[in-house]
Design an enzyme around this catalytic site. Structure first.
Site, PDB file in Angstrom:
ATOM      1  N   LYS A  53      86.396  37.782  -4.321  1.00  0.00           N
ATOM      2  CA  LYS A  53      87.530  38.652  -3.959  1.00  0.00           C
ATOM      3  C   LYS A  53      88.723  38.354  -4.879  1.00  0.00           C
ATOM      4  O   LYS A  53      89.359  39.265  -5.403  1.00  0.00           O
ATOM      5  CB  LYS A  53      87.912  38.434  -2.491  1.00  0.00           C
ATOM      6  CG  LYS A  53      86.900  39.064  -1.538  1.00  0.00           C
ATOM      7  CD  LYS A  53      87.048  38.621  -0.091  1.00  0.00           C
ATOM      8  CE  LYS A  53      85.915  39.195   0.752  1.00  0.00           C
ATOM      9  NZ  LYS A  53      85.881  38.695   2.129  1.00  0.00           N
ATOM     10  N   GLN A  97      89.144  34.589   5.890  1.00  0.00           N
ATOM     11  CA  GLN A  97      87.680  34.665   5.755  1.00  0.00           C
ATOM     12  C   GLN A  97      87.004  34.121   7.022  1.00  0.00           C
ATOM     13  O   GLN A  97      87.302  33.027   7.482  1.00  0.00           O
ATOM     14  CB  GLN A  97      87.240  33.855   4.520  1.00  0.00           C
ATOM     15  CG  GLN A  97      85.769  33.961   4.201  1.00  0.00           C
ATOM     16  CD  GLN A  97      85.346  35.379   3.810  1.00  0.00           C
ATOM     17  OE1 GLN A  97      86.001  36.037   3.022  1.00  0.00           O
ATOM     18  NE2 GLN A  97      84.242  35.846   4.377  1.00  0.00           N
ATOM     19  N   ASP A 120      91.623  43.692   6.323  1.00  0.00           N
ATOM     20  CA  ASP A 120      90.250  43.716   6.850  1.00  0.00           C
ATOM     21  C   ASP A 120      90.107  44.767   7.956  1.00  0.00           C
ATOM     22  O   ASP A 120      88.997  45.097   8.358  1.00  0.00           O
ATOM     23  CB  ASP A 120      89.867  42.339   7.414  1.00  0.00           C
ATOM     24  CG  ASP A 120      89.051  41.525   6.407  1.00  0.00           C
ATOM     25  OD1 ASP A 120      88.428  42.144   5.520  1.00  0.00           O
ATOM     26  OD2 ASP A 120      89.037  40.291   6.526  1.00  0.00           O
TER      27      ASP A 120
END
Ligand code: NDP
Length: 312
Positions: A53, A97, A120
């Site tokens: 990422k 994460q 997200d």
């Protein structure tokens, strides 16, 4: 006729190209969108995801910050970190994460993220915006699936869409997006009766269950578009022989690489029965990070009141 393969790598590259242009424009007006990626502990898969990422951010000219904390980090410390990132103007997107270590209250941490920076799309406010079809940040994999369908010219309006899986990360949000695109949507799960029969009603069939090659030919309406979200790693000859009609290629791959990736759909059946399908690897997977980048740019625009521009 063999099904058309929907090439996720190609679509990802198109999206990245468009994003690079938008980022240059933003930079020209003094805005560099920024993403903070928070990694707690040493889970190897999470390390790989976060690394790629951050690398993609760099390649596109986004600002990125990798924050790595030890596995014994407490919920309190993480909440402090999130509050700090919420208050920083150079950070447009916050990505925590998952999975977080067991002592951390993941829900509390995710809900502490400013919804305006929730790249997200997991915050309840983002979920609410999605359900209401209001501008906001949408989970990456479901948004990627819609991009594949849209950019491949697959008609969603009026189509029967069947989603297998009802998770908050994939099944539910993709069903909602299909609905907003005017498909008639059925969501299936582990208690669904006659799953193959229901799946066969789908002009669009999305498999997101995490069960290797579970969706076989008898689930697929001839000519349907099949979107395979599953990522399953096969590591033994037995598994491969059980799944593939012709195991020659996968067995060679197993020998060479030590494992073979398969989706939730039996790929030989999909090739034979579907009209179009996403391969694994190289279908849905590549889109997820591209959409994360797109969400970061979108967050940067939305936070600055550039609502019309963020729609593009
Ligand atoms: P979850 O485990 O959270 O959810 C799986 C869903 O599938 C559940 O709703 C479950 O039903 C349903 N299910 C499981 N077994 C069956 C069955 N036998 N019949 C019908 N339904 C069943 O998984 P995720 O949604 O997080 O992920 C799904 C897959 O997608 C995984 O392989 C994952 O690795 C992959 N994935 C891929 C991404 C990408 O970038 N390509 C990103 C995210 C995920 P119930 O609710 O009743 O238990």
């Amino acid at each position: 006729m063999a099904a058309r393969i929907l090439d996720g790598n190609k679509i990802r590259d198109e999206i990245k190209q468009e994003l690079a242009e938008q980022i240059q424009e933003l930079k020209a007006s003094g805005i560099t969108p920024g993403l903070a990626a928070v990694l707690v502990g040493e889970d190897p898969a999470s390390q790989i995801y976060v690394r790629s990422k951050v690398k993609t951010c760099e390649s596109l000219g986004l600002y990125s910050e990798k924050i790595e904390w030890p596995a014994d980090t407490t919920t309190e410390r993480l909440l402090e970190l999130v509050r700090d990132l919420n208050s920083r103007n150079d950070i447009d997107g916050i990505l925590v994460q998952l999975p977080l270590p067991p002592q951390v209250d993941s829900k509390l941490v995710l809900e502490a993220i400013d919804p305006a920076k929730d790249v997200d799309g997991f915050h309840p406010v983002s979920v609410g915006n999605l359900v209401r079809n209001r501008p906001g940040l949408v989970p990456c994999t479901p948004a990627g699936i819609i991009e594949i369908l849209r950019r491949s010219g697959v008609a969603m309006k009026g189509a029967r869409a069947v989603v297998i899986g009802r998770s908050d990360i994939v099944g539910k949000p993709v069903a909602m997006l299909l609905l907003h695109n005017h498909a008639t949507v059925t969501i299936c799960h582990s208690r669904t009766q006659d799953l193959p029969g229901v799946a066969r009603e789908g002009d669009i069939l999305v498999a997101a269950m995490g069960k290797p090659a579970f969706v076989t030919g008898d689930f697929i309406k001839p000519g349907a578009t099949v979107i395979d979200v599953g990522i399953n790693r096969l590591t033994t000859e037995e598994e491969i022989r059980e799944i593939y009609h012709d195991p020659t290629g996968p067995l060679e791959k197993l020998k060479a690489k030590g494992s073979v990736l398969v989706g939730d759909v039996q790929p030989e059946d999909a090739r034979e029965k579907a009209g179009a399908f996403t391969p694994v690897p190289g279908g849905v997977g590549p889109l997820t990070i591209a959409i994360l980048m797109s969400n970061t740019v979108r967050a940067a625009k939305l936070r600055r009141g550039m609502r019309a521009a963020a729609k593009a």
